[in-house]
Each structure stands twice: as C-alpha cells, then as structure tokens.
Design a protein around this motif. Structure first.
Motif, short mmCIF file in Angstrom:
data_model
loop_
_atom_site.label_atom_id
_atom_site.label_comp_id
_atom_site.label_asym_id
_atom_site.label_seq_id
_atom_site.Cartn_x
_atom_site.Cartn_y
_atom_site.Cartn_z
N MET A 1 0.85 -1.20 0.00
CA MET A 1 0.00 0.00 0.00
C MET A 1 0.88 1.25 0.00
SD MET A 1 -2.98 1.03 2.72
CE MET A 1 -3.88 2.57 2.53
N GLU A 2 0.57 2.18 -0.89
CA GLU A 2 1.37 3.40 -0.98
C GLU A 2 1.22 4.26 0.26
OE1 GLU A 2 1.50 6.00 -4.25
OE2 GLU A 2 1.66 4.41 -5.76
N LYS A 3 2.29 4.94 0.60
CA LYS A 3 2.28 5.83 1.75
C LYS A 3 1.63 7.15 1.39
CE LYS A 3 6.72 3.88 3.22
NZ LYS A 3 6.73 2.89 2.13
N THR A 4 1.12 7.85 2.38
CA THR A 4 0.64 9.20 2.16
C THR A 4 1.84 10.11 1.93
OG1 THR A 4 0.74 9.82 4.50
CG2 THR A 4 -1.30 8.77 3.73
N VAL A 5 1.59 11.33 1.51
CA VAL A 5 2.69 12.27 1.29
C VAL A 5 3.50 12.46 2.56
CG1 VAL A 5 3.28 14.66 0.72
CG2 VAL A 5 1.51 13.48 -0.57
N THR A 6 2.82 12.69 3.67
CA THR A 6 3.52 12.91 4.94
C THR A 6 4.31 11.67 5.34
OG1 THR A 6 1.85 14.48 5.68
CG2 THR A 6 3.23 13.48 7.38
N GLU A 7 3.73 10.49 5.16
CA GLU A 7 4.43 9.24 5.49
C GLU A 7 5.66 9.06 4.60
OE1 GLU A 7 0.56 6.56 6.97
OE2 GLU A 7 1.24 6.52 4.88
N ALA A 8 5.52 9.38 3.32
CA ALA A 8 6.65 9.22 2.39
C ALA A 8 7.78 10.17 2.73
CB ALA A 8 6.17 9.45 0.96
N ILE A 9 7.43 11.40 3.11
CA ILE A 9 8.46 12.38 3.49
C ILE A 9 9.20 11.91 4.73
CG2 ILE A 9 8.82 14.73 4.37
CD1 ILE A 9 6.54 15.61 2.49
N ALA A 10 8.44 11.40 5.70
CA ALA A 10 9.06 10.92 6.93
C ALA A 10 9.91 9.67 6.67
CB ALA A 10 7.98 10.62 7.97
N TYR A 11 9.48 8.83 5.74
CA TYR A 11 10.19 7.59 5.43
C TYR A 11 11.50 7.85 4.69
CZ TYR A 11 11.14 3.12 3.07
OH TYR A 11 11.74 1.98 2.60
N ARG A 12 11.50 8.86 3.82
CA ARG A 12 12.67 9.10 2.96
C ARG A 12 13.90 9.44 3.78
NH1 ARG A 12 16.43 11.82 1.54
NH2 ARG A 12 15.89 13.31 3.17
N ARG A 13 14.96 8.70 3.56
CA ARG A 13 16.27 8.98 4.13
C ARG A 13 17.31 8.80 3.04
NH1 ARG A 13 17.15 8.45 9.57
NH2 ARG A 13 19.11 9.48 8.97
N SER A 14 18.46 9.40 3.25
CA SER A 14 19.56 9.20 2.31
C SER A 14 20.22 7.87 2.66
CB SER A 14 20.56 10.35 2.41
OG SER A 14 19.97 11.54 1.93
N VAL A 15 19.92 6.86 1.87
CA VAL A 15 20.39 5.50 2.13
C VAL A 15 21.75 5.30 1.47
CG1 VAL A 15 19.93 3.05 1.74
CG2 VAL A 15 18.06 4.60 2.39
N ARG A 16 22.72 4.86 2.28
CA ARG A 16 24.09 4.71 1.78
C ARG A 16 24.43 3.31 1.30
NH1 ARG A 16 25.15 10.13 1.45
NH2 ARG A 16 24.33 11.13 3.32
N VAL A 17 23.64 2.32 1.77
CA VAL A 17 23.89 0.92 1.36
C VAL A 17 22.54 0.29 1.01
CG1 VAL A 17 24.84 -1.32 2.00
CG2 VAL A 17 25.86 0.77 2.93
N PHE A 18 22.50 -0.31 -0.19
CA PHE A 18 21.26 -0.95 -0.65
C PHE A 18 21.41 -2.47 -0.67
CE2 PHE A 18 21.47 3.22 -2.75
CZ PHE A 18 20.26 3.77 -2.35
N LYS A 19 20.30 -3.17 -0.46
CA LYS A 19 20.32 -4.63 -0.51
C LYS A 19 20.63 -5.10 -1.92
CE LYS A 19 17.06 -5.58 3.27
NZ LYS A 19 15.74 -6.17 3.63
N GLN A 20 21.51 -6.09 -2.02
CA GLN A 20 21.90 -6.59 -3.32
C GLN A 20 20.93 -7.64 -3.86
OE1 GLN A 20 24.70 -5.14 -5.12
NE2 GLN A 20 23.88 -3.80 -3.52
N ALA A 21 20.16 -8.24 -2.97
CA ALA A 21 19.28 -9.33 -3.39
C ALA A 21 17.96 -8.84 -3.97
CB ALA A 21 19.00 -10.25 -2.20
N ILE A 22 17.67 -7.56 -3.80
CA ILE A 22 16.38 -7.03 -4.25
C ILE A 22 16.56 -6.11 -5.45
CG2 ILE A 22 14.34 -5.70 -3.60
CD1 ILE A 22 14.75 -6.56 -0.74
N GLU A 23 15.92 -6.49 -6.54
CA GLU A 23 15.97 -5.68 -7.75
C GLU A 23 14.80 -4.70 -7.78
OE1 GLU A 23 18.42 -5.75 -9.90
OE2 GLU A 23 19.45 -7.48 -8.99
N LEU A 24 14.96 -3.63 -8.52
CA LEU A 24 13.88 -2.66 -8.68
C LEU A 24 13.15 -2.91 -10.00
CD1 LEU A 24 15.62 0.67 -7.59
CD2 LEU A 24 14.44 -1.01 -6.17
N GLU A 25 11.87 -2.60 -10.02
CA GLU A 25 11.11 -2.71 -11.25
C GLU A 25 11.32 -1.42 -12.05
OE1 GLU A 25 7.03 -4.04 -10.99
OE2 GLU A 25 7.43 -5.02 -9.07
#
Length: 242
Positions: A1-25
């Motif tokens: 389920m998509e986050k609300t705008v406020t939830e998405a803003i709070a969730y967003r962080r500058s991520v320095r390391v990403f999981k290698q096992a998960i691909e993006l669509e």
C-alpha cells in the motif's frame, strides 16, 4: 500500500547501502520520474532531463565517477538529474506552441490581454533574460536592472549565473518529487553531489551545455544502509512567523 505524502516524506532517508538481493522494477522507477516532471519549474521552461541508468557497465562507470561512494556502488539503478539551460529557446517555442493550441487558431487581433501577455512572455521576455554572449550581456542587464531597482521593485537576477541557479533550483524540486515518489512505494534513494560531473557527462554522452544537478542512487535499503538517526536542528530555529 502506498504511503501518504507525509508518510513518504518521513520515510525518505539518504540510504548509503542498498540490498543486493532485491531488484527494482524499471517501470516503477520510470513512473516516479514521471512524477518528477510534474514539479514546479521557473517559467514552465522545464530545463531538465533525467537519465535512468540500469545497464551494469554504465552503473560501474558512474560508480567510479561518483568517487566510489557506497550509495553508488550498491545502487541497483541510478537516476541522473541533468540541467539543460541551453535548451531555453526550444522550451520557449514549445510553450508558445502549447499556448497557441490552447488559445485556438485565431487572428492575433482577437487575442485577449492575458493571451497576448502569455505569448509575449515567451517570445520577448524569456529571450531578453536568457540570451547572453560570454556573460557580457547578462552583466549589462544586471547593471541596468540594478539602476531601475533604485526607483521601483524589479527582478534583478538576470546574469547568466543567476539563470543557472534558477534552472538548478527547478531541477532540485523535480528530484525531490522523484525521491518522495520512490519513498511512497517503498523504494529508497540517496542524492549524491559528490561526483566528477565531467566524467558523468562523458559517460552519458551529454552535450557541452548540459550540467549535472545530482546523481541519485536507487534501491531498497540494507539494514545498515542508514548510518545515523535523523538529525534536524530544532524547528523553532528555522521557522519564523511574521
């Protein structure tokens, strides 16, 4: 389920390391870039481009150009936000064509005041601000506008360097749209300014007039992908109600 705008803003962080096992669509990332181009942009000139990088060899080259940062090294995809101030003539023409299509095909004598102003803005005002020759005309404009500003309010940021700032601000707004959209669907990002922009341009085959605004690492955050808790100075130190 998509986050609300406020939830998405709070969730967003500058991520320095990403999981290698998960691909993006790819399509989901592309849809987030579609949201990016809906951002506000100065004079609606849309002086931006977005390079969605998924090819492994290009990712490796860009990682080196991004100084080997983990946010680039572990990213599953990269999005490069590019400023195209050099395209102002074409974008102005595009706006004129859109306005004429919206207004309808009719004689100029039938244009109302607002329609005349809108067309004149792109046909006369934009060229008068953006046209320059080695920065000389921009400085002449700057001096003239500063003098006029002694007597009445007037826009004074008319040098070539000022218009670069304007274009980069618009690109930054678009980048934020993109990152919030990614956060809304559970994807993570990291905007990177630390890069050899000349090398980035060469890798992507960008023309001389293009400028790299930022490179954004994309993926799903690793458990150790966020280095520290979020820190912000107290809200009261930056909020001023007048």
């Amino acid at each position: 389920m998509e986050k609300t705008v406020t939830e998405a803003i709070a969730y967003r962080r500058s991520v320095r390391v990403f999981k290698q096992a998960i691909e993006l669509e790819d399509k989901k990332v592309r849809d987030c870039i579609k949201n990016a181009v809906l951002a506000p942009t100065s004079s609606n000139l849309q002086l931006w481009e977005f390079y969605h990088v998924t090819e492994s060899k290009t990712l490796q080259k860009l990682t080196r150009a991004c100084l080997g940062q983990n946010a680039a090294k572990t990213a599953k995809q990269l999005v490069v936000v590019v400023v195209r101030k050099d395209l102002w003539r074409q974008r102005a023409k595009d706006n004129v064509a859109f306005l004429k299509e919206t207004i309808g095909h009719k004689p100029k004598t039938e244009y109302d005041r607002r329609e005349k102003f809108a067309l004149a803005y792109y046909q006369k005002v934009i060229p008068s601000i953006y046209f320059d020759v080695f920065g000389i005309i921009g400085w002449l404009r700057f001096v003239v506008f500063q003098f006029i500003g002694l007597f009445r309010p007037i826009y004074k940021q008319v040098r070539s360097s000022d218009m670069r700032v304007v274009a980069h601000k618009s690109a930054g707004l678009a980048a934020q749209n993109f990152m919030i959209s990614m956060a809304a669907i559970g994807y993570d990002t990291c905007p990177m300014e630390g890069s050899d922009t000349g090398r980035v341009k060469k890798i992507l085959g960008l023309p001389w007039g293009a400028e790299v605004n930022m490179v954004i690492g994309c993926g799903v955050k690793d458990e150790k992908g966020i280095y520290t808790p979020r820190f912000r100075v107290p809200f009261e130190t930056v909020y001023h109600k007048i």
